[in-house]
Design a protein around this motif. Structure first.
Motif: not given
Length: 229
Positions: A19-21, A27-36, A60-68, A77-81
Motif C-alpha cells: 500500500n505504501s507504494l 510525493i513525486l512528480t510524474t517525471r520523478e516517478e519515471q526516474t525511480f 539528473e538528465k531524467l529529472l531534467g536538472v543539472s548539478k542541483e 530522500s522523498r523516494v526513500n520515505q
C-alpha cells in the motif's frame, strides 16, 4: 538487497502490503516517478552486469536538472520515505552510481549468499565501517577464515567473486601489489539495523540497546548523511 530479521517478519506479516507504494504519486512528480522506475530497472544484475544503477548525471538528465545538489538529494530522500519499507535508493559517490536496493526477509537472504560470502562481508564491514580501515587485504581474510574451512583459499576467493558480482565490494587498486578490496555503498547497506542488532547480541550472549549497537556501527552518522533522520 538488505536483510530483515525474523522478529520483524513475525511482527509485520499481517501488515506487509504494498500500500505504501501508492504514496509515490503524492510525493513525486510524474517525471520523478519515471526516474525511480528507470533506476529500479537499471539496478538489476541481469540487466547491466557489474554496472548497477545509473550515474548521477543520467539521473539528473531524467529529472531534467543539472548539478542541483539540494534537489537531487531531496529526490532520493522523498523516494526513500515513500518506499523505504521495500526499497532504498543509495547514492555511491565513489562509483558515481544511484542504486535501488530491495529489502528481503532474512529467510530469503540466506539463499543469496553462502556462509563464506556472508562471513567475508561481515568481516570487511567491521574493518571498514567500525575500525575505519580504507580496505581489507586478501591475506587478512585468509588469516581470519582460511584455517577454519576446507580448501579455504579457493572458497574465500569464490566468496569474494560472488560479492563482486552483486556489487558489494570492488578491488582496491591503490593498495600496492597485494590483493585488497573495499566495500561499496551496496555492501555497506546490505545489513539492516535489526540484523546488526541481533548479530551483536548473539556474539555477546546478552541483550544490548539498539542505540549502542547503532553507535558501534556508526549507523546514525550514515543515516544523517542520507537524510533519513
Amino acid at each position: 538487497m538488505t536483510t530483515e530479521n525474523s522478529t520483524f517478519e513475525k511482527e509485520n506479516s499481517e501488515d506487509y502490503s504494498l500500500n505504501s507504494l501508492q504514496l509515490l504519486r503524492s510525493i513525486l512528480t510524474t517525471r520523478e516517478e519515471q526516474t525511480f522506475l528507470s533506476i529500479l530497472f537499471s539496478s538489476s544484475a541481469t540487466i547491466r552486469a557489474n554496472n548497477f544503477g545509473l550515474s548521477r548525471k543520467e539521473v539528473e538528465k531524467l529529472l531534467g536538472v543539472s548539478k542541483e545538489d539540494a534537489y537531487f538529494h531531496s529526490f532520493l530522500s522523498r523516494v526513500n520515505q515513500a518506499v523505504g519499507r521495500y526499497y532504498r535508493l543509495i547514492y555511491d559517490e565513489e562509483r558515481d552510481q544511484v542504486v535501488a536496493m530491495l529489502r528481503v526477509p532474512a529467510r530469503s537472504a540466506r539463499h543469496t549468499l553462502s556462509e563464506e560470502a556472508l562471513a567475508v562481508l561481515l568481516f570487511m564491514f567491521y574493518q571498514q565501517e567500525v575500525l575505519k580501515h580504507e580496505f581489507t587485504l586478501l591475506t587478512q581474510l585468509l588469516e581470519a577464515f582460511g584455517h577454519e574451512i576446507k580448501k579455504g583459499s579457493r572458497r574465500i576467493q569464490l566468496a569474494i567473486d560472488t560479492l563482486r558480482k552483486i556489487g558489494a565490494l570492488e578491488i582496491q587498486t591503490e593498495s600496492g601489489k597485494e590483493d585488497a578490496y573495499c566495500l561499496t555503498a551496496i555492501g555497506v547497506h546490505m545489513f539492516s539495523d535489526s540484523f546488526l542488532h541481533r548479530m551483536v547480541e548473539f556474539s555477546h550472549s546478552n541483550q544490548l540497546s539498539k542505540e549502542d549497537v547503532m553507535k558501534f556501527f556508526n549507523r546514525y552518522n550514515l543515516y544523517e548523511r542520507e537524510g533519513f533522520l
